[in-house]
Design an enzyme around this catalytic site. Structure first.
Site, PDB file in Angstrom:
ATOM      1  N   ASP A 100       0.860  -1.174   0.000  1.00 20.34           N
ATOM      2  CA  ASP A 100       0.000   0.000   0.000  1.00 20.34           C
ATOM      3  C   ASP A 100       0.902   1.230   0.000  1.00 20.34           C
ATOM      4  O   ASP A 100       1.854   1.298   0.785  1.00 20.34           O
ATOM      5  CB  ASP A 100      -0.860  -0.013   1.271  1.00 20.34           C
ATOM      6  CG  ASP A 100      -2.320   0.250   0.993  1.00 20.34           C
ATOM      7  OD1 ASP A 100      -2.630   1.376   0.548  1.00 20.34           O
ATOM      8  OD2 ASP A 100      -3.146  -0.649   1.222  1.00 20.34           O
ATOM      9  N   ASP A 207      -3.006   4.634  -2.299  1.00 23.27           N
ATOM     10  CA  ASP A 207      -4.045   5.146  -1.411  1.00 23.27           C
ATOM     11  C   ASP A 207      -4.419   6.585  -1.780  1.00 23.27           C
ATOM     12  O   ASP A 207      -3.554   7.396  -2.091  1.00 23.27           O
ATOM     13  CB  ASP A 207      -3.459   5.119   0.008  1.00 23.27           C
ATOM     14  CG  ASP A 207      -4.459   5.461   1.085  1.00 23.27           C
ATOM     15  OD1 ASP A 207      -5.388   4.671   1.301  1.00 23.27           O
ATOM     16  OD2 ASP A 207      -4.301   6.518   1.728  1.00 23.27           O
ATOM     17  N   GLU A 265      -6.567   4.222  -5.768  1.00 23.43           N
ATOM     18  CA  GLU A 265      -7.850   4.459  -5.122  1.00 23.43           C
ATOM     19  C   GLU A 265      -8.201   5.920  -5.377  1.00 23.43           C
ATOM     20  O   GLU A 265      -7.589   6.812  -4.802  1.00 23.43           O
ATOM     21  CB  GLU A 265      -7.728   4.198  -3.614  1.00 23.43           C
ATOM     22  CG  GLU A 265      -9.048   4.392  -2.905  1.00 23.43           C
ATOM     23  CD  GLU A 265      -8.906   4.795  -1.437  1.00 23.43           C
ATOM     24  OE1 GLU A 265      -9.801   4.458  -0.663  1.00 23.43           O
ATOM     25  OE2 GLU A 265      -7.912   5.458  -1.083  1.00 23.43           O
ATOM     26  N   HIS A 339     -10.870  -3.473   2.745  1.00 22.01           N
ATOM     27  CA  HIS A 339     -10.799  -3.177   4.183  1.00 22.01           C
ATOM     28  C   HIS A 339     -11.658  -1.979   4.597  1.00 22.01           C
ATOM     29  O   HIS A 339     -11.783  -1.704   5.783  1.00 22.01           O
ATOM     30  CB  HIS A 339      -9.341  -2.920   4.553  1.00 22.01           C
ATOM     31  CG  HIS A 339      -8.810  -1.673   3.886  1.00 22.01           C
ATOM     32  ND1 HIS A 339      -8.674  -1.559   2.514  1.00 22.01           N
ATOM     33  CD2 HIS A 339      -8.428  -0.492   4.394  1.00 22.01           C
ATOM     34  CE1 HIS A 339      -8.215  -0.358   2.231  1.00 22.01           C
ATOM     35  NE2 HIS A 339      -8.058   0.310   3.342  1.00 22.01           N
ATOM     36  N   ASP A 340     -12.194  -1.262   3.645  1.00 21.08           N
ATOM     37  CA  ASP A 340     -13.037  -0.099   3.955  1.00 21.08           C
ATOM     38  C   ASP A 340     -14.517  -0.401   3.748  1.00 21.08           C
ATOM     39  O   ASP A 340     -15.355   0.511   3.839  1.00 21.08           O
ATOM     40  CB  ASP A 340     -12.681   1.085   3.033  1.00 21.08           C
ATOM     41  CG  ASP A 340     -11.305   1.639   3.319  1.00 21.08           C
ATOM     42  OD1 ASP A 340     -10.830   1.510   4.459  1.00 21.08           O
ATOM     43  OD2 ASP A 340     -10.705   2.223   2.393  1.00 21.08           O
TER      44      ASP A 340
HETATM   45  C1  GLC Z   1      -7.907   5.150   2.127  1.00 23.25           C
HETATM   46  C2  GLC Z   1      -7.806   3.856   2.875  1.00 23.25           C
HETATM   47  C3  GLC Z   1      -8.466   4.009   4.200  1.00 23.25           C
HETATM   48  C4  GLC Z   1      -7.757   5.103   4.965  1.00 23.25           C
HETATM   49  C5  GLC Z   1      -7.681   6.391   4.148  1.00 23.25           C
HETATM   50  C6  GLC Z   1      -6.682   7.342   4.737  1.00 23.25           C
HETATM   51  O1  GLC Z   1      -9.204   5.481   1.837  1.00 23.25           O
HETATM   52  O2  GLC Z   1      -8.347   2.819   2.117  1.00 23.25           O
HETATM   53  O3  GLC Z   1      -8.475   2.825   4.941  1.00 23.25           O
HETATM   54  O4  GLC Z   1      -8.438   5.362   6.156  1.00 23.25           O
HETATM   55  O5  GLC Z   1      -7.273   6.149   2.836  1.00 23.25           O
HETATM   56  O6  GLC Z   1      -5.388   6.913   4.484  1.00 23.25           O
END
Ligand code: GLC
Ligand code: CA
Length: 572
Positions: A100, A207, A265, A339-340
């Site tokens: 990540d 991320d 993402e 995971h979200d």
């Molecule tokens: C992304 C991750 C999430 C995290 C956020 C801040 O959305 O997937 O889990 O809380 O970034 O880094």
């Protein structure tokens, strides 16, 4: 037509969230040796690549998405040597591993931020985003603008030492890096990327990849939620003016030098905006996650404002995800959990038809276009946490902050209990905690995740739903995933590289589609999925003859689909 085959397109990727995956040393927290002990299991499942959620050193305020040192491992997860063993262990089995990349922000415990915060003249002051306070008419100090944090409250944090605010779009211990500064970008490239590529990592899940370029005027955001003081920063922080320049630079200076896979993402964005990041000719990232499916029914700007969904919404979401690359040189992803997100079986399946609906979702996901992602526990149909659990069992900062802000706003209302129950219904359906309960390995205490009480509670259903049970049960969801993954590879031109077309858009019970191969090997698949609790008449929607290759029932009836029955046919 020729297909542009790439390892990262054909790959099935398995996401591991280390804290809850497998504890090897009995401290109640998952760790890297625990992951290594399961590599053969993953290989056997049909996994090609592991995506490891943050294992870097971190105070864990946002479970590792708050990094205090890019080049150290969080001690409870293991050592650098363990990490090297994991990388090598994957490669030895002919698997790859991606990490990540969290570089929109660091932890406030990162040495960069500690320096930056120490004085206005520190050489790293400008590595983060510092602004003077504003004062309102009564002379009270206020944040520089009205931007809200994704984790509730203001996106700005006041720092007394220098009487300025720093921007933090997430938790207050996650200060945003200032990407405008070329020195900062260099440090990111070197510390967070190159260093890991040199250790053998095969790529990154990037991320919050759309957030690096903020509107430098930092104006107030438009009012979207009149009931709230702070507003979503929206396009003022997302897809900003220099975002593509930053990605192109990262590609040119770093990722293009390796045989790497990158998947971004990028939250809220239009199809056109998404394409700009992942068109091959853009030279930015290989692929991107679109959130149409997983965010179904949620307000895109506030996940806890939830409106529900029906099958037509799901069809539209799947179509958006598969189709956005149609006729382009870009590449898509297929995922239904991470995971979200909550567990797909609770979200889109059916408790009474647990096994069948779990398999139905496997059929859907494994027949869709793009790189496939499976999240830990998805392969055994792990479910959301029980509704009977109270807020004290929820550990995620996003959930907790939201709950607390809600309580602060409505706590004194006469009908607060009712309001709270409604919120708990939503939290029980869509909070991030559901993905974060320990993986259920067997029916021993704590689901075999650990020998002691884990850092977060194991779902009550671990005796029924666990890996060991399903390994020995031919009709389990786990075995079905294995078969589905094999089928996807066998007909990869069709499922992975093929196009997608819905045949029954208006039908609220059945979801029927055609996958068409760019080669003729074989030319088409015909997929029929019953997303209802009713038996539904099976009608042929195509003329050609077809042959059944996969189903989630033993006996297929020519005229009727049973509840949650799914079938995949190959069309000759
Ligand atoms: C992304 C991750 C999430 C995290 C956020 C801040 O959305 O997937 O889990 O809380 O970034 O880094
Ligand atoms: Ca451990």
């Amino acid at each position: 037509m020729t297909i542009d085959y790439q390892w990262w397109k054909t790959a099935t990727i398995y996401q591991i969230w280390p804290a809850s995956y497998k504890d090897s040393n009995g401290d109640g927290i998952g760790d890297i040796p625990g992951i290594i002990s399961t590599l053969d299991y993953l290989k056997d499942l049909g996994i090609d690549v592991i995506w490891l959620s943050p294992m870097y050193d971190s105070p864990q305020d946002d479970m590792g998405y708050d990094i205090s040192d890019y080049q150290k491992i969080y001690p409870k997860y293991g050592t650098l040597e363990d990490m090297q063993n994991l990388i090598d262990g994957c490669h030895k089995r002919d698997m790859k591993i991606i990490c990540d990349l969290v570089v929109n922000h660091t932890s406030s415990e990162h040495s960069w931020f500690k320096e930056s915060r120490s004085s206005k003249t520190n050489p790293k002051r400008d590595w983060y985003i510092w602004k003077k306070p504003k004062y309102d008419e009564q002379g009270y100090r206020q944040p520089p603008n009205n931007w809200g944090s994704f984790f509730s409250g203001s996106a700005w944090e006041y720092d007394e030492l220098t009487d300025e605010y720093y921007l933090r779009l997430f938790a207050k211990t996650q200060p945003d890096l200032n990407w405008e500064n070329p020195e900062t970008r260099d440090a990111i490239h070197n510390d967070a990327l190159k260093w890991w590529f040199e250790k053998g990592v095969d790529g990154f899940r990037i991320d919050t990849a759309g957030l690096y370029s903020k509107n430098q005027a930092f104006p107030d955001a438009p009012i979207v939620f009149p009931d709230s003081i702070y507003q979503p920063s929206g396009r003022l922080a997302h897809n900003g003016p220099r975002i593509h320049e930053f990605h192109k630079e990262m590609y040119e200076k770093v990722t293009s030098n390796y045989d790497a896979f990158t998947v971004g993402e990028v939250g809220d964005c239009t199809k056109e905006e998404a394409l700009e990041y992942v068109s091959k000719s853009s030279h930015e990232m290989n692929s991107i996650f679109l959130f149409d499916v997983v965010e179904l029914g949620c307000d895109k700007k506030d996940r806890f404002r939830y409106n529900g969904w029906d099958l037509i919404d799901l069809k539209k979401a799947v179509e958006n995800q598969c189709d956005f690359v149609k006729g382009t040189d870009a590449w898509a992803t297929s995922f239904i959990e991470n995971h979200d997100q909550p567990r797909c079986i609770t979200r889109f399946g059916n408790q009474k038809n647990f096994s069948k609906s779990g398999k139905l979702l496997a059929m859907l996901e494994t027949t869709l276009t793009g790189t496939l992602f499976i999240y830990q526990g998805q392969e055994i149909g792990m479910t959301n946490l029980p509704r009977s659990w109270g807020i004290e069992e929820y550990k995620d900062i996003n959930t907790i902050n939201y709950y607390n802000a809600f309580k602060q706003q409505y706590g004194k209302d006469a009908d607060f209990k009712e309001k709270e129950e409604k919120l708990m219904d939503v939290i029980n359906l869509i909070s991030r905690d559901h993905a974060r309960s320990p993986v259920q390995w067997n029916s021993d205490n704590y689901g075999g995740f650990s020998t002691v009480e884990p850092w977060t509670r194991v779902n009550d259903n671990y005796k029924e739903i666990n890996v060991e049970n399903q390994l020995y049960d031919k009709s389990s969801i786990l075995q079905f995933y294995k078969q589905s993954l094999k089928l996807r590879k066998k007909y990869k031109d069709l499922f992975i590289y093929g196009t997608f077309e819905i045949l029954d858009y208006g039908n609220k019970k059945l979801f029927t589609y055609i996958k068409k191969s760019p080669t003729s090997n074989p030319p088409k698949a015909y997929v029929v999925l019953n997303f209802s609790t009713d038996s539904v008449k099976f009608e042929r929607l195509i003329d050609s003859s077809f042959e059944l290759v996969h189903a989630n029932v033993e006996d297929v009836d020519d005229d009727l689909l049973s509840p949650y029955e799914g079938r995949v046919y190959i069309v000759e």
